[in-house]
Design a protein around this motif. Structure first.
Motif, short mmCIF file in Angstrom:
data_model
loop_
_atom_site.label_atom_id
_atom_site.label_comp_id
_atom_site.label_asym_id
_atom_site.label_seq_id
_atom_site.Cartn_x
_atom_site.Cartn_y
_atom_site.Cartn_z
N CYS B 201 2.15 6.22 19.86
CA CYS B 201 0.43 6.17 19.88
C CYS B 201 -0.24 5.85 21.29
N MET B 202 0.74 4.21 21.67
CA MET B 202 0.67 4.16 23.09
C MET B 202 1.13 5.01 24.15
N VAL B 203 1.76 5.53 24.14
CA VAL B 203 2.43 6.65 25.03
C VAL B 203 1.24 7.24 25.46
N ASP B 204 0.58 7.60 24.05
CA ASP B 204 -0.68 8.91 24.53
C ASP B 204 -1.99 8.10 25.13
N GLY B 205 -1.87 6.25 25.64
CA GLY B 205 -3.34 6.20 26.23
C GLY B 205 -3.76 5.49 24.54
N GLY B 206 -3.38 4.87 23.50
CA GLY B 206 -4.00 4.27 22.60
C GLY B 206 -4.36 2.76 23.11
N GLY B 207 -6.08 2.16 23.08
CA GLY B 207 -5.55 0.63 23.10
C GLY B 207 -5.55 0.01 21.47
N TYR B 208 -5.78 -0.84 21.53
CA TYR B 208 -5.57 -1.70 19.98
C TYR B 208 -6.58 -1.36 19.34
N LEU B 209 -7.64 -0.92 19.48
CA LEU B 209 -8.79 -0.36 18.69
C LEU B 209 -7.82 0.48 17.51
N ARG B 210 -7.46 1.80 18.59
CA ARG B 210 -6.99 2.98 17.88
C ARG B 210 -5.98 3.00 17.49
N ARG B 211 -4.84 1.64 17.84
CA ARG B 211 -3.48 1.82 16.86
C ARG B 211 -3.48 1.25 15.55
N MET B 212 -4.74 0.26 15.93
CA MET B 212 -5.55 0.02 13.93
C MET B 212 -6.23 0.82 13.64
N TRP B 213 -6.77 1.44 14.12
CA TRP B 213 -7.56 2.62 13.38
C TRP B 213 -6.37 3.72 12.68
N HIS B 214 -6.02 4.44 13.75
CA HIS B 214 -4.56 5.44 13.57
C HIS B 214 -4.10 4.63 12.77
N ILE B 215 -2.75 3.93 13.09
CA ILE B 215 -1.92 3.42 12.54
C ILE B 215 -1.49 2.47 11.68
N THR B 216 -1.94 1.28 11.90
CA THR B 216 -1.74 0.53 11.10
C THR B 216 -2.93 0.68 9.77
N LEU B 217 -4.14 0.58 9.05
CA LEU B 217 -4.64 1.38 7.98
C LEU B 217 -4.21 2.58 7.65
N PRO B 218 -3.84 3.24 8.08
CA PRO B 218 -3.04 4.55 7.33
C PRO B 218 -1.68 4.00 6.72
N GLY B 219 -0.54 2.98 7.85
CA GLY B 219 0.18 2.77 7.41
C GLY B 219 0.12 2.21 6.23
N ILE B 220 -0.84 1.01 6.00
CA ILE B 220 -1.07 0.50 4.54
C ILE B 220 -1.71 0.88 3.60
#
Lengths: 509, 306, 296
Positions: B201-220
Motif C-alpha cells: 500500500c505504501m509503495v502505491d503511495g497510500g497515506g496512513y488513513l488509506r492504510r487504516m481504511w483499506h488494510i487494517t480495518l478489512p484485516g480485522i
C-alpha cells in the motif's frame, strides 16, 4: 483330637474378639450430628470453636459443623436442599426453611416438659410457638430468643441544639421547625448552609429503609401491618398520604437529605465527619460508631432521641427486632431424615443451649476465662476487653464461638456490655416508655397463598417503591396519591391482602 | 447411487479422523458439563422445589412464562434491557476498535505498552468501587461533575435520580471499565495482518488513513463481525449485579431490566422456576438473534459463525 | 510497526501525518489519565487513614499514610495459601483451557472436518442455553468432583466465545501454508503443532490471557463447589477480609473498623499481578514469521 478342639476354641475366641470390641465401642461411641450454618470471619461457625468443643464434651455428642459462607448463603442453601445430602441441623431464615417445610421434623410432640424442659419454658407459650410453626400449625424449628427489642433508634447532635438554643422537639411539627432552624442557623459555623438536618445511609432493598420509619408515627407501617385484627397495607393507607406530605415538605425545604437515595455508608459517615449532619436513624450501636468517626469534631455530643410524635400522639418505631428472630439466619430445623438417635441428640443440644448453663456458655463463655462475676454483675475478662491479638471485644468473643451461631437464647446483659451508657440509656427509654411499635409477624403461608403473593406482589412492590420516593422527592405531586392507590388496587392488592389475612388469622388462633 | 454417496461420506470422515480425535475431548466436555445439566431446564415448566427434586416437583407447563408475559412491566423491562445493550453496542463496541487503531498508530513501543496497560487496569477494579466512585462524582452537592457545572454557571443536577440519565451513566461507566480490556483482542487481530500488505500500500503511495481504511480495518473485519454476532446474542441479557449498583427507586423507569426484576422476585425465596423460565425466554431471543445475524453475515460477508 | 519506523527514518513524513500522530498521542494521554484515576485513587486510599477517606480528603495521594490495611490483609491466615491455590488453579486451568480450545478451534476451522457446521452450532448453542446453577452443581456432585481442583478447572474448561475467536484467527492463516505442510508429509496434529501454533502466538497469548485472568478473578465457581477453606482461591479470601471489617449489619454493639482502607487494599493486592501480564503478553503481538515465502 484334643489339639484340634483346643485349636477350634482358640480360633473361635479370636474370631469373637473383634466382635466384643465392636460391641464395646458402639456402646461408647457417641452419636454424630452435623450442623449447617452461616460462617464469616468475624462471626465464625466452624469445627474447633471453643464453644463447640465444650458442647461436645458436656453432652457426649460428636458435633461436626458444615460452614457456609455468609456472603452467598442464599445460593448455598438452595444447593444444599437440592443436593440430597442433608445435615442433622440446618440454621437459616424462617421464611426459607418454611419453603421446604417437609424437610424439618415436626417438633410439637418432641418439645415437651419432660424431654426438653428448657425449650418448653419458652415454646409452651403459643404466642412464641406460632412464630416457629408452618401454615398448618406444625412446629418446624427452634428460633433465637432475643434479649433486647430496641434495635434501631433516632439520634442527633445535642451540641447543636444547645448551640442554637433550641428546645428538644416533641412532635413532628416541632422537629420540622428544629430542622429549619438548623438549616438556617449554621451551627457548624462555616458560613455555608451545608447542614443536612436529617441524613441516613441507604438501607433495605428500596434504599429508603432509614427514612421511612418516620411514618410509623402516623400509626402505619410501610407495607403490611395489623390493626384490630385486620391486615392492612400501609403504602395505600390515607395516613400514608399525610406522612408523605410531611416528608415531602422536609425534602422540598432541603431539610431531608437531598441525596438520601444514594447515600451509602461511606458517604453518610463522610457527611457526619464533615460536620454536616444533625440527626439520623439507624441501629443503636451506630451512635457509638458515628461518634467514633467524628472524633475530630469539637464538642460533638450525640444522644439518642425518641421518635417525634405524630398527629395522634403516636411515637414509635415498628421495624425493631422480634422476640424470635425469624428473619435472621439462626433458626434451627432438624432434618426429618436424620436417624432417631441423631434427632434425640439434636434436641438435647438445642435444649441445653436454652438452659441457664448453656445460655451462660453461649453468651459469656467460661467463667474465669472469658468473664468474671463482680458484685453480681457479669464482666468480661481482659482476654475479651483487651484482647492480646488486637481483636475488638465483640470479635474476640465471637472468635471463641460466643455470641455466634447456636446462641439461641440471648442475654440482655451481653448486649449492654459493649455499648456506651448513652446507647443503653436510650434503648431502655424505647423499651420502657412504649416506643416499640408492633412488628408484623413473619407469617407461614400455604402453597396457594404463597403463589398468589409471588405472582402479584413483586409488581405492586416495584410500583410502590418507585412512587413513594417520587412523592417524597416531589417528582410526583401528592395530589396524584389517589391515582397511585387505584393503580395498586388494580394490580391485585386485594388478593394479596386476602392471602395475608388468611395466614394472619391462622397465626392468631 | 445411494451406496456410493454413503461410501464417499465415509471416506471423507475417515480422511478427517485425526481432526475428530482432536475434537473428541472438546466434545466430551460439552456433553458432560454443558448438555447434561441442560436437562435441568425442565424446572422452567415445573413448580421446582429443591428438596423434592426434579422428578417430584409438580408440572405446571407455561405458568411462569405466562406470569412473566402478563406482567405490567413486561414492555418496560424488555425495552430497558434492549436499549442498554444497544447503547453498549453502538458506543462501547466501536470505541474499543478505535482505541485499538489509535494505539496501533503509536510509534514508541514503550509508550504504547504503558498506555495499553493503563487503559485496561480499570477492568480489575471491582465494579462495586467504580460504581460508588461514579455516584460520588455525580453527587449534586460534592461531586466533581456538578462542581464543574456550577462553576460554569449551570444548575446542579441529581443525575442518579433522573431516569433519562441512567443509560448514559451506565454506558459510560462500562466504557471506562472495559474499553482498554476490549481493545486487546483487536490489537491482537491487527498484529495478525500480513505486513506485506502495508508495504504494498505504501509503495502505491497510500497515506496512513488509506492504510487504516483499506488494510487494517478489512484485516480485522473477520474478528469484528464474529464478535458482533456473539455480542448480539446477549442483547436480551444485562447483568443485574452491576446495574443494581446504580439502580435506585427514582430511576427504575429506565434502570429496571429483566435481570433486576427477576432478582427481586427471586428474593422472595427460591423461585428457581420463575427465574429459569425468564432466563429461557432471554436465551431463545438471544439465540434467534445470533441465527439471524449469522445468516445476514453469511449472505453479505465472508465471515460467519457457521 | 516496523514499517513506519523505517519510513520516517528515510523518505518523507507527511505533515498531516505528524499532526495526526501528535493529536493521537494527546488524546491517548487524556484517556490514560481518565483510566488511571480509579487505580490511583484506590491505591492512595489503601494507604490512607480511615477518617480521611470518609471525609473525602483523599484525591491522588495517601493522607496520613500507613500500612495497617495491608498488614491486616497479609496477616490473614489463609491469604498466602489462597494465593498459592489461585496460582495453581490458574496454571492448571489455563493449560487445560488452551489445549482444549486450540484443539476445538483448529478442528472446527478445517473444511475437511465433516459436520463441522453441526458441531459449531452445538457449541454456540451452549452460549445461550445452560442448565443453571443447581443442575450443573448436581452434575459436579455426581462426578464426585466437589472439593477438588477439578471442580474449579473443568466446568469452564472451554469458553465457546474464546474458541470461536481463536477459530477466527486460525481461519486467517493462509491455506497455502497448510497445504505446503501437508505436502511435506505432516498430518493434522503435525500441521497444528509445527505450522499453526508458531504463527498464532498473538492469538494464543491473548486467549491464554483471557482465560488466565478469568481464573484469577474467579469467585463464584469456588463458592459453589468448595467448602474447605484450605482450597479457597484468592478472591474468596479477599472478600472475607473485607467482610471481616464491616460491621455485622444488625449492629447492636460497636466495633472498630478499617473497612474502607481494607476494601481498597484487597483490590490492589489482587490487581498487582495484572500489571505484569500485558507487558509480557504484548511481546508476542508481532506478526507471525512467515515460513517460506508463499505468494498469495
Amino acid at each position: 483330637m484334643k489339639h484340634l478342639s483346643r485349636l477350634l476354641a482358640l480360633l473361635l475366641a479370636v474370631a469373637l474378639l473383634p466382635l466384643t470390641f465392636m460391641a464395646a465401642a458402639s456402646a461408647e461411641e457417641p452419636v454424630t450430628i452435623t450442623i449447617w450454618g452461616s460462617d464469616r470471619e468475624n462471626m465464625p461457625f466452624r469445627n474447633g470453636l471453643m464453644t463447640i468443643e465444650i458442647l461436645k464434651e458436656k453432652l457426649g455428642i460428636n458435633i461436626e459443623i458444615i460452614s457456609a459462607p455468609t456472603e452467598n448463603l442464599a445460593e448455598k442453601f438452595g444447593l444444599l436442599m437440592a443436593s440430597g445430602d442433608y445435615p442433622t441441623i440446618v440454621q437459616y431464615k424462617a421464611k426459607d426453611l418454611l419453603l421446604y417445610k417437609d424437610a424439618w421434623t415436626p417438633l410439637n410432640e418432641l418439645v415437651n416438659e419432660t424431654d426438653t424442659p428448657n425449650l418448653w419454658k419458652v415454646y409452651s407459650d403459643p404466642e412464641i410457638r406460632r412464630k416457629v410453626s408452618d401454615a398448618d400449625g406444625v412446629m418446624r424449628f427452634i428460633g433465637q430468643r432475643t434479649a433486647i427489642t430496641a434495635g434501631k433508634l433516632y439520634f442527633w447532635r445535642q451540641d447543636w441544639l444547645d448551640k442554637l438554643g433550641l428546645e428538644t422537639p416533641k412532635t413532628t411539627e416541632d422537629l420540622y421547625n428544629v430542622f429549619k432552624a438548623i438549616k438556617e442557623g449554621d451551627p457548624n459555623g462555616n458560613g455555608e448552609a451545608d447542614e443536612i438536618p436529617f441524613s441516613v445511609r441507604t438501607n433495605g432493598s428500596n434504599n429508603r429503609g432509614n427514612v421511612i420509619p418516620f411514618i410509623h408515627n402516623w400509626g402505619i407501617a410501610e407495607t403490611f401491618f395489623a390493626e384490630d385484627g385486620q391486615v392492612k397495607f400501609g403504602a395505600t393507607d390515607p395516613r400514608m398520604k399525610e406522612a408523605l406530605t410531611w416528608l415531602n415538605r422536609c425534602y422540598a425545604d432541603g431539610l431531608l437529605d437531598q441525596e438520601y437515595l444514594t447515600r451509602d455508608k461511606t458517604a453518610w459517615y463522610s457527611a457526619w465527619a464533615n460536620d454536616q449532619v444533625f440527626m439520623s436513624y439507624d441501629w443503636s450501636a451506630y451512635i457509638d460508631n458515628v461518634a467514633n468517626q467524628c472524633k475530630e469534631s469539637e464538642g460533638i455530643n450525640i444522644v439518642g432521641a425518641v421518635p417525634p410524635e405524630g398527629p395522634t400522639g403516636i411515637s414509635e418505631t415498628r421495624d425493631q427486632l422480634q422476640p424470635i428472630t425469624v428473619d435472621e439466619d439462626w433458626n434451627a430445623g432438624i432434618f426429618v431424615g436424620a436417624s432417631e438417635e441423631q434427632k434425640k441428640a439434636a434436641l438435647k443440644l438445642l435444649d441445653y443451649v436454652y438452659s441457664e448453663e448453656g445460655m451462660i456458655l453461649m453468651n459469656f463463655g467460661v467463667e474465669g476465662e472469658h468473664f468474671n462475676i463482680v458484685d453480681g454483675d457479669y464482666k468480661y475478662s481482659d482476654l475479651i476487653m483487651n484482647n492480646p491479638d488486637g481483636l475488638s471485644p465483640q470479635d474476640a468473643l465471637r472468635s471463641f464461638g460466643i455470641q455466634s451461631m447456636l446462641t439461641l437464647l440471648q442475654d440482655a446483659r451481653y448486649e449492654r456490655a459493649f455499648v456506651s451508657d448513652e446507647v443503653n440509656r436510650i434503648r431502655d427509654i424505647y423499651e420502657q416508655e412504649g416506643h416499640i411499635g408492633d412488628a408484623f409477624p413473619t407469617l407461614a403461608f400455604t402453597n396457594d397463598e404463597q403463589s398468589v403473593i409471588n405472582e402479584k406482589y413483586t409488581e405492586i412492590e416495584t410500583y410502590m417503591n418507585e412512587m413513594v420516593d417520587k412523592f417524597i422527592m416531589g417528582v410526583e405531586p401528592l395530589d396524584k396519591f389517589d391515582e397511585y392507590v387505584a393503580q395498586i388496587e388494580n394490580m391485585g392488592l386485594a388478593d394479596v391482602l386476602a392471602a395475608y389475612q388468611a395466614a394472619y388469622d391462622r397465626y392468631m388462633k | 447411487m445411494h451406496r456410493s454417496r454413503g461410501a464417499l461420506l465415509w471416506r471423507r470422515i475417515w480422511a478427517a479422523k485425526y481432526l475428530y480425535l482432536m475434537f473428541l475431548p472438546v466434545l466430551l466436555y460439552y456433553v458432560i458439563f454443558r448438555y447434561a445439566p441442560m436437562l435441568g431446564l425442565s424446572i422452567a415448566f415445573k413448580d421446582y422445589n429443591a428438596f423434592l427434586g426434579f422428578d417430584k416437583s409438580p408440572w405446571v407447563g407455561f405458568k411462569y412464562f405466562n406470569q412473566f408475559f402478563n406482567s405490567i412491566y413486561l414492555w418496560r423491562l424488555v425495552r430497558n434491557t434492549l436499549l442498554i445493550n444497544l447503547y453498549d453496542l453502538v458506543f462501547n463496541f466501536p470505541a474499543a476498535i478505535i482505541l485499538a487503531l489509535m494505539l496501533n498508530e503509536v510509534q514508541n513501543r514503550r509508550f504504547k505498552k504503558v498506555t495499553q496497560t493503563i487503559t485496561y487496569l480499570p477492568y480489575f477494579v471491582s465494579s462495586v468501587v467504580i460504581a460508588s466512585m461514579v455516584v460520588q462524582f455525580l453527587s449534586p452537592s460534592s461531586g466533581i461533575v456538578n462542581n464543574l457545572i456550577a462553576a460554569a454557571g449551570g444548575e446542579r443536577q441529581y443525575f442518579m435520580t433522573q431516569p433519562g440519565a441512567f443509560r448514559t451513566i451506565y454506558t459510560l461507566m462500562n466504557l471506562w471499565k472495559s474499553i482498554g480490556w476490549n481493545s486487546i483482542i483487536f490489537l491482537a487481530a491487527i498484529s495478525g495482518i500480513n505486513g506485506e500488505l502495508y508495504e504494498a500500500c505504501m509503495v502505491d503511495g497510500g497515506g496512513y488513513l488509506r492504510r487504516m481504511w483499506h488494510i487494517t480495518l478489512p484485516g480485522i473485519a473477520g474478528t469484528i463481525v464474529v464478535l458482533l454476532i456473539m455480542r448480539l446474542g446477549h442483547v436480551m441479557d444485562a447483568g443485574y449485579e452491576t446495574i443494581m449498583l446504580l439502580q435506585n427507586n427514582a430511576n427504575l423507569e429506565t434502570s429496571d431490566v429483566i435481570g433486576t426484576y427477576v432478582y427481586r422476585r427471586g428474593l422472595k425465596g427460591g423461585e428457581y422456576s420463575y427465574a429459569t423460565a425468564v432466563g429461557m425466554f432471554q436465551s431463545v431471543i438471544g439465540f434467534a438473534m445470533v441465527i439471524f445475524a449469522n445468516w445476514l453475515s453469511r449472505r453479505y460477508s465472508e465471515t460467519s459463525l457457521w | 510497526m516496523e514499517m513506519t519506523k523505517r519510513r520516517s527514518g528515510g523518505i518523507r513524513v507527511a505533515p498531516s501525518r505528524r499532526v495526526f500522530q501528535v493529536f493521537n498521542v494527546i488524546l491517548l494521554l487524556l484517556i490514560s489519565f481518565a483510566m488511571l484515576y480509579p487505580v490511583v485513587y484506590v491505591t492512595a486510599a489503601s494507604f490512607s487513614e480511615e477518617t480521611a477517606i470518609l471525609r473525602g480528603d483523599v484525591v491522588f495521594i495517601p493522607v496520613k499514610a500507613h500500612v495497617r490495611a495491608y498488614q491486616k490483609v497479609f496477616n490473614y491466615p489463609l491469604l498466602w495459601k489462597s494465593y498459592g491455590n489461585t496460582l495453581i488453579y490458574t496454571f492448571v486451568g489455563t493449560a487445560i483451557n488452551l489445549v482444549l480450545t486450540v484443539f476445538g478451534a483448529w478442528s472446527l476451522s478445517r473444511k475437511k472436518m465433516v459436520g463441522r457446521r453441526f458441531f459449531t452450532l452445538m457449541c454456540t448453542f451452549t452460549m445461550f442455553f445452560n442448565g443453571g446453577m443447581i443442575p450443573t452443581f448436581l452434575v459436579i456432585k455426581e462426578l464426585k468432583l466437589l472439593n477438588t481442583i477439578w471442580a474449579i478447572v473443568l466446568p469452564g474448561a472451554v469458553s465457546t466465545y474464546n474458541m470461536i475467536l481463536m477459530r477466527t484467527f486460525f481461519l486467517q492463516i493462509p491455506q497455502s501454508l497448510v497445504e505446503a505442510a501437508e505436502l511435506d508429509g505432516c498430518r493434522d496434529f503435525g500441521v497444528l503443532f509445527r505450522i499453526v501454533l508458531p504463527l498464532s502466538l498473538a492469538s494464543l497469548m491473548t486467549i491464554g490471557m483471557f482465560y488466565a485472568v478469568a481464573h484469577w478473578n474467579s469467585y463464584f465457581t469456588a463458592v459453589l463447589y468448595l467448602s474447605k477453606p484450605e482450597l479457597y482461591p484468592l478472591q474468596i479470601i479477599l472478600r472475607q477480609v473485607v467482610l471481616l471489617n464491616e460491621i455485622v449489619e444488625n449492629a447492636t454493639s460497636t466495633e472498630e473498623v478499617m473497612a474502607e482502607g481494607i476494601k481498597y487494599a484487597t483490590i490492589v493486592v489482587a490487581m498487582l499481578p495484572m500489571l505484569c501480564i500485558y507487558p509480557f503478553v504484548q511481546r508476542y503481538f508481532v506478526k507471525g514469521v512467515m515460513v517460506g515465502s508463499v505468494k498469495e
